[in-house]
Design an enzyme around this catalytic site. Sequence first.
Site, short mmCIF file in Angstrom:
data_model
loop_
_atom_site.label_atom_id
_atom_site.label_comp_id
_atom_site.label_asym_id
_atom_site.label_seq_id
_atom_site.Cartn_x
_atom_site.Cartn_y
_atom_site.Cartn_z
CG HIS A 5 28.91 66.76 82.67
ND1 HIS A 5 29.07 65.47 83.16
CD2 HIS A 5 28.44 67.51 83.69
CE1 HIS A 5 28.72 65.46 84.43
NE2 HIS A 5 28.33 66.67 84.77
NE ARG A 26 43.32 80.22 76.26
CZ ARG A 26 43.75 79.93 77.47
NH1 ARG A 26 44.06 78.69 77.79
NH2 ARG A 26 43.87 80.88 78.39
NE ARG A 45 26.41 71.34 84.23
CZ ARG A 45 26.22 71.43 85.55
NH1 ARG A 45 26.86 72.35 86.25
NH2 ARG A 45 25.39 70.61 86.17
NE ARG A 89 45.89 72.71 82.00
CZ ARG A 89 45.36 73.93 81.95
NH1 ARG A 89 44.33 74.18 81.16
NH2 ARG A 89 45.85 74.91 82.68
CB ILE A 90 46.45 74.39 74.79
CG1 ILE A 90 45.00 74.23 74.33
CG2 ILE A 90 47.35 73.53 73.93
CD1 ILE A 90 44.76 74.65 72.91
N GLY A 91 46.89 75.51 78.20
CA GLY A 91 46.40 76.41 79.23
C GLY A 91 47.40 77.48 79.62
CB SER A 92 47.10 80.59 81.32
OG SER A 92 45.97 80.38 82.16
CD GLU A 182 48.03 72.61 85.31
OE1 GLU A 182 47.24 72.36 84.41
OE2 GLU A 182 48.13 71.88 86.31
CG MET A 183 44.53 75.98 89.25
SD MET A 183 43.25 77.11 89.84
CE MET A 183 42.56 76.17 91.19
CD GLU A 184 42.74 73.84 84.99
OE1 GLU A 184 41.98 74.59 85.63
OE2 GLU A 184 43.87 74.22 84.60
CG ASP A 207 50.10 84.69 86.66
OD1 ASP A 207 50.41 84.45 87.83
OD2 ASP A 207 49.41 83.91 85.97
#
Length: 236
Positions: A5, A26, A45, A89-92, A182-184, A207
């Site tokens: 990957h 991002r 990918r 990790r830098i996420g929403s 979040e999801m990770e 949100d």
Amino acid sequence: MATPHIELQDKSLIAKTVLMPGDPLRAKFIAETYLKDVVQINGVRNMLGYTGTYKGRRISVMGSGMGMPSIGIYSYELFKFYDVENIIRIGSAGAYTDKLNLYDVVIAKNCWSESSYAKTMGVSGRKKLSATKKLNTKLKNTAKRLGIPMTEGTIHSSDVFYRINGDEYKDIYEKHGALCVEMESFALFANALATGKNAACILTISDSLVTHEATSAEERQNAFTKMMEIALNTKL
């Protein structure tokens, strides 16, 4: 050598610290906005990855995709096969409490999840996994130095984005103290345990499940800069 990957052959072109947003665009934004002498290290990918310098320090940034299976693959390959020591990790995230507003920054002390990822990996049967304490301490010190307010606490890592019971978050907030979802991160923290490496998660509230306020896709890609600056300015 390349992994299934990540196409990069020379692992020395990946820095020891990788910032990992979910959205590959991002990652592209961070590389183009903050880094110098940038080289692209992955395009498989369309999961874009880059290495460059920030204030003279080498740093890499790469997308993780959405969900635990996706970040589970990329973070494991980075830790295991490319000698990466730290992934931030830098996420929403979606707020579970009205004490968090849009654009607020949250750092995960730990994350609770219904996921079987850690158990399936053979790492742990626990449903709550912690970030690397020493990494969190450095990130918090950087945020303080930059004058960026940051809330630390438990977050929820979910396998499901669309839940049939939209009010279920209230029970999760009450029972597990999860400030946002979040999801990770649960998979990232599990992989850090599996490989003896370091992992952290900084989130921006995109949100609110309480007030139903929300940011746009463009804002999530380009406007969540405070968490980026905290991660970039943390010396590891």
